[in-house]
Design an enzyme around this catalytic site. Structure first.
Site, PDB file in Angstrom:
ATOM      1  N   HIS A  34      45.804  56.910   0.963  1.00  0.00           N
ATOM      2  CA  HIS A  34      44.585  57.328   0.266  1.00  0.00           C
ATOM      3  C   HIS A  34      43.487  56.369   0.717  1.00  0.00           C
ATOM      4  O   HIS A  34      43.718  55.149   0.780  1.00  0.00           O
ATOM      5  CB  HIS A  34      44.742  57.257  -1.255  1.00  0.00           C
ATOM      6  CG  HIS A  34      43.421  57.380  -1.978  1.00  0.00           C
ATOM      7  ND1 HIS A  34      42.831  58.595  -2.241  1.00  0.00           N
ATOM      8  CD2 HIS A  34      42.577  56.432  -2.455  1.00  0.00           C
ATOM      9  CE1 HIS A  34      41.680  58.393  -2.862  1.00  0.00           C
ATOM     10  NE2 HIS A  34      41.502  57.095  -3.009  1.00  0.00           N
ATOM     11  N   CYS A 102      41.134  63.340   0.405  1.00  0.00           N
ATOM     12  CA  CYS A 102      40.391  62.081   0.356  1.00  0.00           C
ATOM     13  C   CYS A 102      40.122  61.508   1.747  1.00  0.00           C
ATOM     14  O   CYS A 102      39.059  60.927   1.991  1.00  0.00           O
ATOM     15  CB  CYS A 102      41.152  61.067  -0.487  1.00  0.00           C
ATOM     16  SG  CYS A 102      42.792  60.671   0.164  1.00  0.00           S
TER      17      CYS A 102
END
Length: 615
Positions: A34, A102
């Site tokens: 992430h 993301c």
């Protein structure tokens, strides 16, 4: 002033991927990545829509790695406008584990800020995973949850759901998308200070307190989403799962779910508990009615105004490329001329513009930025320093054609030398009569800046808006018809941007994103522009120019809060001016006559409302 850009890299599996992936998927996967981007003192990331926080305070904990991506010259307010535009792509319901996540967001942001993508080892993770037997077996389940993937199998970050959540925020099983709202849902919030800030920064806010063990919440959740989202910017809706956000539940003394609390201008307005659809609907309507009394313009029939184009006026002709370059070369004296390398670079710019013109005419691929040459911008700056102002018009015409290209526009939006600002200021310094061709070309550059959102925002940002206003004010009363016409076009383009800004919902749940930067245009700036436009309308005898000026006023004052623009127009006698233009037949076309009458009505009703509210 440049800003450092840093990529924060997290492992959502907290080490499990590295230790278990070989046995599970048959391939070593070091992390379930992430990422987020840290710039301007905030950390920006994508989960339930675009989010931001103080760096290092997100739900993801501390990053496993910090990657220096370089420095950016893009001003903060221009970046915030870019974030505002990106929210239309990176919405909560548009999240896709493989296609739109993301890491795609982080890569897009870094591409804008520093011109490069995030490391391939992060963005190639989905392809690596999908190319394993386990990935192939998981693919139907992933696509069942998120929709079909464009990968066959190929890139986009994250690993199997069994190893990690799909976003930085916890999900809730009762937040199923509502069909009538196009799949969008109201976002969850877990931070108490952020919730309090949202309530304080919104005129009308409704908070839905739910929990994972609450059966009635299953029923009311999609109805709540539909009701709130159908109201647009009139109300801000938030969800809170008190099981995940216990501090919020305690602070607001929530003892049962579902509970709905309604806030008006930061103060609690009402609340009730239970899954009562009728009470929820009536409570939302009452809150909106209390928060947003009807604007006087809402009751007007404005057919001409609403029929106006929302597209900026630009000057996009490319039919004079060769003559412009030929003229420029006649102005470059031998003793102060260009080097051989400069001449070759100038020829590359000429060839690039001609190729772009041909590509537009034939709908074939446009030339790349690489074909423009490595030193096109420094060369144009050098030529500007060589030429006296009165001989700069062919150079300015070249710039007028160049800024129509999105990548060139991006260069000038992050220009540390403030090329456009200095160009605009030169007109005010020399006066629009100092060099009529140079002033005209500068106006066309300013209009063309609005052809791309990034540069259009830049010329109205706090960095450049003063010079943009000076350019407008200086040229609106020119004795040259073509200058006044182009200045009126610039006034129209500014008005379009102001109206567009006013119509956008501001994301007050995340104040750091700032909504649309143009909402923050100072009232004094607006009033000075309107004063100049009003003075120009009084003297104008061309119906075409008047049409653009009247349209710009309409955009400035339509649905304006506080009515200050309408009050100013009334003080300056604009309604009488418009009436006289119609009676004297300066304005004859039915659509322009109609628009003049509608603007008079806008001003009249707004002034009456202002008078009533102050009495």
């Amino acid at each position: 002033m440049s800003e450092r850009v840093t990529l924060f890299v997290y492992d959502l599996s907290h080490g499990m991927a590295r230790s278990m992936s070989l046995g599970i998927v048959g391939r070593q996967i070091d992390a379930i990545y992430h990422t987020s981007v840290v710039v301007f003192g905030r950390e920006f990331f994508y989960g339930q829509g675009i989010m931001s926080a103080i760096p290092g305070t997100t739900p993801h904990g501390q990053p496993m790695e910090r990657i220096d991506m370089g420095e950016t010259e893009i001003p903060q307010e221009v970046f915030m406008e870019f974030m505002d535009n990106m929210r239309e792509t990176y919405t909560a319901d548009a999240y896709h584990l493989l296609n739109n996540n993301c890491n795609n967001f982080s890569s897009d942001v870094c591409q804008l800020l520093v011109g490069k993508n995030i490391p391939d080892r992060i963005t190639s993770l989905p392809a690596d995973f999908l190319n394993t037997p386990f990935g192939q077996s998981m693919r139907p389940m992933i696509e069942g949850m998120f929709g079909p993937s464009r990968h066959t199998p190929s890139p986009s970050p994250f690993g199997p759901p069994a190893l990690a959540p799909t976003s930085g925020l916890s999900t809730n099983p009762f937040s199923a998308p509502s069909a009538s709202t196009g799949g969008a849902t109201v976002p969850f919030m877990t931070d108490l200070s952020l919730l309090r800030s949202t309530i304080q920064n919104n005129t009308a806010t409704v908070v839905y307190f739910t929990s994972a063990t609450c059966p009635p919440c299953r029923v009311i959740a999609p109805i709540y989403d539909e009701l709130v989202l159908s109201k647009g910017s009139q109300i801000k809706g938030v969800k809170v799962d008190i099981g995940m956000a216990q501090a919020i539940g305690q602070a607001y003394e929530v003892r049962s779910t579902p509970t709905f609390m309604f806030f008006l201008r930061g103060e609690k307005f009402s609340q009730f508990s239970g899954a009562d659809q009728a009470e929820l609907r009536s409570s939302i309507d009452l809150l909106i009615y209390s928060a947003h009394p009807a604007h006087p313009h809402a009751s007007l029939s404005l057919h001409q105004y609403k029929g106006l184009s929302g597209t900026p006026i630009v000057f996009n002709l490319f039919d004079n490329v060769d003559p412009v370059f030929a003229k420029l070369k006649t102005f470059l004296p031998a003793e102060k001329g260009l080097t051989e390398a400069d001449t070759k670079q100038l020829d590359k710019i000429q060839a690039w513009l001609k190729k772009r013109a041909a590509a537009k005419a034939t709908q074939t691929p446009e030339p790349t930025m690489g074909e423009l040459g490595p030193s096109w911008k420094p060369l144009l700056t050098k030529i500007a320093s060589i030429l006296p102002y009165e001989n700069q018009f062919p150079l300015l015409d070249i710039l007028r054609m160049l800024v129509l290209h999105a990548r060139v526009a991006e260069v000038y939006a992050k220009d540390g030398n403030r090329t456009l600002i200095n160009t605009f200021k030169a007109v005010a310094t020399h006066g629009n009569e100092g060099s009529k061709p140079a002033a005209l070309m500068t106006l066309r550059i300013a209009c063309n800046a609005f052809s791309t959102p990034l540069l259009g925002t830049y010329v109205l940002s706090s960095t450049a808006r003063e010079s943009t206003k000076q350019l407008l004010v200086t040229t609106l009363l020119s004795t040259v018809d073509q200058q006044r016409q182009t200045a009126a076009s610039l006034a129209f383009d500014i008005g379009v941007k102001v109206a567009e800004s006013r119509s956008k919902a501001k994301d007050t749940a995340h104040p750091s994103l700032g909504g649309d930067i143009l909402e923050e245009l100072e009232e004094d700036w607006n009033m000075e522009c309107l004063s100049a436009i009003a003075a120009a309308m009084e003297k104008e005898t061309s119906e075409e120019i008047l049409h653009r000026l009247v349209a710009s006023v309409a955009n400035f004052i339509y649905m304006e809060e506080g009515h200050s623009g309408s009050v100013l127009m009334n003080i300056l006698g604009v309604p009488d001016v418009l009436k006289e233009k119609v009676q004297s037949k300066v304005v004859k076309s039915a659509n322009v006559v109609g628009l003049c009458q509608e603007v008079q009505e806008m001003i009249r009703t707004a002034v009456e409302a202002q008078s009533a509210s102050s009495s």
